[in-house]
Design a protein around this motif. Structure first.
Motif, mmCIF file in Angstrom:
data_model
loop_
_atom_site.group_PDB
_atom_site.id
_atom_site.type_symbol
_atom_site.label_atom_id
_atom_site.label_comp_id
_atom_site.label_asym_id
_atom_site.label_seq_id
_atom_site.Cartn_x
_atom_site.Cartn_y
_atom_site.Cartn_z
ATOM 1 N N HIS A 235 0.920 -1.179 0.077
ATOM 2 C CA HIS A 235 -0.289 -0.114 -0.066
ATOM 3 C C HIS A 235 0.916 1.147 0.054
ATOM 4 O O HIS A 235 2.044 0.729 0.891
ATOM 5 N N HIS A 236 0.514 2.029 -0.984
ATOM 6 C CA HIS A 236 1.221 3.342 -0.418
ATOM 7 C C HIS A 236 0.129 4.708 0.124
ATOM 8 O O HIS A 236 -0.788 5.177 -0.340
ATOM 9 N N PRO A 237 0.272 4.693 1.507
ATOM 10 C CA PRO A 237 -0.354 5.402 2.004
ATOM 11 C C PRO A 237 -0.735 7.187 1.711
ATOM 12 O O PRO A 237 -1.561 7.873 1.360
ATOM 13 N N LYS A 238 0.270 7.493 1.102
ATOM 14 C CA LYS A 238 0.651 8.884 0.592
ATOM 15 C C LYS A 238 -1.009 8.883 -0.569
ATOM 16 O O LYS A 238 -1.739 9.769 -1.131
ATOM 17 N N VAL B 210 10.035 -4.153 -9.309
ATOM 18 C CA VAL B 210 8.606 -4.006 -10.390
ATOM 19 C C VAL B 210 7.295 -3.881 -9.685
ATOM 20 O O VAL B 210 7.447 -5.702 -9.108
ATOM 21 N N TYR B 211 6.944 -3.381 -9.766
ATOM 22 C CA TYR B 211 4.768 -4.062 -9.370
ATOM 23 C C TYR B 211 4.722 -2.820 -10.031
ATOM 24 O O TYR B 211 4.466 -1.805 -10.634
ATOM 25 N N GLY C 206 9.356 3.670 3.002
ATOM 26 C CA GLY C 206 8.700 3.444 4.062
ATOM 27 C C GLY C 206 7.600 4.780 3.098
ATOM 28 O O GLY C 206 6.741 4.684 3.530
ATOM 29 N N ARG C 207 7.813 4.436 1.686
ATOM 30 C CA ARG C 207 6.302 5.147 0.911
ATOM 31 C C ARG C 207 5.464 4.027 0.788
ATOM 32 O O ARG C 207 4.851 4.771 0.556
ATOM 33 N N PHE C 208 5.582 2.759 1.080
ATOM 34 C CA PHE C 208 5.297 1.780 -0.022
ATOM 35 C C PHE C 208 5.439 0.880 1.940
ATOM 36 O O PHE C 208 6.137 0.391 2.240
#
Length: 69
Positions: free
Chosen positions: A14-17, A43-44, A63-65
């Motif tokens: 999950h990318h909270p931003k 790669v996602y 911490g971005r993900f």
């Protein structure tokens, strides 16, 4: 902070931003000429629109993900 050991293929993140969810496909090595040649990245897959993305490993792990358990 997330560790490289957690980056297993087919894990969900999950990318909270942005609020978006992604599936890690695997790792890749950048093969361009210059300073970033050989740099390891992730790669996602966007779980909504199916687009593939590549991000430098250090950015993905900073911490971005957040890994979805």
């Amino acid at each position: 902070m997330t560790t490289i050991e957690e980056l297993l293929p087919w894990t969900c993140w999950h990318h909270p931003k942005t609020g978006n969810y992604y599936t890690v496909i695997g790792m890749a090595i950048n093969s361009t000429n210059g300073e970033i040649n050989g740099e390891l990245g992730v790669v996602y897959l966007d779980q909504v629109n199916g687009e593939l993305y590549y991000r430098r490993l250090d950015e993905f792990l900073d911490g971005r993900f957040v890994k979805i358990k």
